[in-house]
Design a protein around this motif. Sequence first.
Motif, short mmCIF file in Angstrom:
data_model
loop_
_atom_site.label_atom_id
_atom_site.label_comp_id
_atom_site.label_asym_id
_atom_site.label_seq_id
_atom_site.Cartn_x
_atom_site.Cartn_y
_atom_site.Cartn_z
N GLN A 289 69.88 1.80 15.20
CA GLN A 289 68.98 0.73 14.77
C GLN A 289 68.82 -0.35 15.83
OE1 GLN A 289 69.74 -0.95 10.94
NE2 GLN A 289 69.54 1.01 9.89
N ALA A 290 69.89 -0.67 16.51
CA ALA A 290 69.83 -1.73 17.51
C ALA A 290 69.02 -1.32 18.75
CB ALA A 290 71.24 -2.15 17.92
N LEU A 291 69.14 -0.06 19.16
CA LEU A 291 68.51 0.38 20.39
C LEU A 291 67.19 1.14 20.19
CD1 LEU A 291 71.63 1.39 22.48
CD2 LEU A 291 70.32 -0.72 22.56
N ARG A 292 66.90 1.55 18.97
CA ARG A 292 65.66 2.30 18.70
C ARG A 292 64.40 1.59 19.20
NH1 ARG A 292 66.22 3.70 13.22
NH2 ARG A 292 67.46 5.44 13.93
N PRO A 293 64.25 0.29 19.01
CA PRO A 293 63.03 -0.38 19.49
C PRO A 293 62.87 -0.36 21.01
CG PRO A 293 64.19 -1.77 17.92
CD PRO A 293 65.09 -0.62 18.22
N LEU A 294 63.95 -0.06 21.73
CA LEU A 294 63.90 -0.07 23.19
C LEU A 294 63.59 1.29 23.80
CD1 LEU A 294 67.09 -2.22 23.81
CD2 LEU A 294 64.72 -2.99 23.77
N ARG A 295 63.44 2.33 22.99
CA ARG A 295 63.32 3.68 23.55
C ARG A 295 62.08 3.90 24.40
NH1 ARG A 295 63.39 7.77 18.65
NH2 ARG A 295 63.56 6.03 17.25
N THR B 187 58.83 7.82 18.96
CA THR B 187 59.59 8.40 17.86
C THR B 187 60.38 9.64 18.27
OG1 THR B 187 57.65 9.67 17.19
CG2 THR B 187 58.01 7.55 16.09
N ALA B 188 60.04 10.24 19.40
CA ALA B 188 60.64 11.53 19.76
C ALA B 188 61.90 11.41 20.63
CB ALA B 188 59.61 12.41 20.47
N LEU B 189 62.05 10.34 21.37
CA LEU B 189 63.20 10.23 22.27
C LEU B 189 64.49 10.03 21.47
CD1 LEU B 189 61.69 7.96 25.06
CD2 LEU B 189 62.10 10.43 25.16
N PRO B 190 65.55 10.73 21.86
CA PRO B 190 66.81 10.61 21.11
C PRO B 190 67.51 9.27 21.34
CG PRO B 190 67.14 11.97 23.05
CD PRO B 190 65.67 11.66 22.99
N ILE B 191 68.03 8.73 20.27
CA ILE B 191 68.85 7.52 20.34
C ILE B 191 70.14 7.83 19.57
CG2 ILE B 191 69.06 5.08 19.76
CD1 ILE B 191 66.93 5.59 21.85
N GLU B 192 71.10 8.33 20.28
CA GLU B 192 72.42 8.64 19.73
C GLU B 192 73.45 8.12 20.73
OE1 GLU B 192 72.98 9.90 16.76
OE2 GLU B 192 70.87 10.29 16.36
N TYR B 193 74.64 7.80 20.27
CA TYR B 193 75.60 7.22 21.19
C TYR B 193 75.98 8.17 22.32
CZ TYR B 193 79.73 9.65 19.35
OH TYR B 193 80.64 10.60 19.00
N GLY B 194 75.85 9.46 22.13
CA GLY B 194 76.17 10.41 23.19
C GLY B 194 74.98 10.90 23.97
N SER B 195 73.77 10.55 23.52
CA SER B 195 72.57 11.06 24.17
C SER B 195 71.38 10.17 23.83
CB SER B 195 72.30 12.49 23.70
OG SER B 195 71.08 12.96 24.22
N SER B 196 71.07 9.25 24.73
CA SER B 196 69.93 8.35 24.51
C SER B 196 69.05 8.37 25.75
CB SER B 196 70.40 6.92 24.26
OG SER B 196 71.16 6.85 23.08
N ILE B 197 67.75 8.23 25.51
CA ILE B 197 66.78 8.19 26.60
C ILE B 197 65.86 7.01 26.37
CG2 ILE B 197 64.91 9.40 27.79
CD1 ILE B 197 66.17 12.03 26.87
N PHE B 198 65.68 6.18 27.42
CA PHE B 198 64.81 5.02 27.36
C PHE B 198 63.78 5.16 28.47
CE2 PHE B 198 68.98 3.96 25.79
CZ PHE B 198 68.68 3.37 24.58
N VAL B 199 62.50 4.94 28.13
CA VAL B 199 61.41 5.15 29.09
C VAL B 199 60.53 3.91 29.15
CG1 VAL B 199 59.35 6.54 29.61
CG2 VAL B 199 61.39 7.63 28.67
N ARG B 200 60.14 3.55 30.38
CA ARG B 200 59.15 2.51 30.62
C ARG B 200 58.03 3.16 31.43
NH1 ARG B 200 61.73 1.12 27.35
NH2 ARG B 200 63.01 -0.70 27.03
N ALA B 201 56.77 2.89 31.04
CA ALA B 201 55.60 3.40 31.75
C ALA B 201 54.68 2.24 32.06
CB ALA B 201 54.87 4.43 30.89
N LEU B 202 54.05 2.31 33.23
CA LEU B 202 53.10 1.26 33.60
C LEU B 202 51.81 1.42 32.82
CD1 LEU B 202 53.38 0.94 37.48
CD2 LEU B 202 53.68 -0.85 35.80
#
Length: 138
Positions: free
Chosen positions: A71-77, A112-127
């Motif tokens: 919940q804390a990191l989902r908005p940052l994915r 909605t598709a990027l995983p946010i789990e403590y063992g596997s999270s991906i965060f993406v920024r695009a221009l």
Amino acid sequence: SSDNDEAVMAALEEFAQHAELISKHEQTDSATDKAFIAKILQVRKDAATASKAVLERPEMSVMDPHEYYRQALRPLRFELVETMSGHTYASKSQSTQMDPRKLFRELTTYKTALPIEYGSSIFVRALENRLDLLRVCI
């Protein structure tokens, strides 16, 4: 469940340490990058505070630590940003072989598709103006 709590806290701590290293070693003037790193560090601080409170008073535990992390990191994915300093390929021209509409559709699924789990999270920024340039934190 104590082992799980400790594992989540350790993963969050490691993630925050990586964010701190990135902020120290990469010269970034991007307000978005700085805000992202600040949010990660705030989540780590909040998680540590919550963890201490639960250890002192177990009856206060109302949320699984894994769910708190999500919940804390989902908005940052995923986020579209205006600027991205220091990108290796920023000076190169945009590929003409790419259909920008198709790329935009794919990138919007990342929210909605990027995983946010403590063992596997991906965060993406695009221009916003160059969808072919991404910054990814795994």
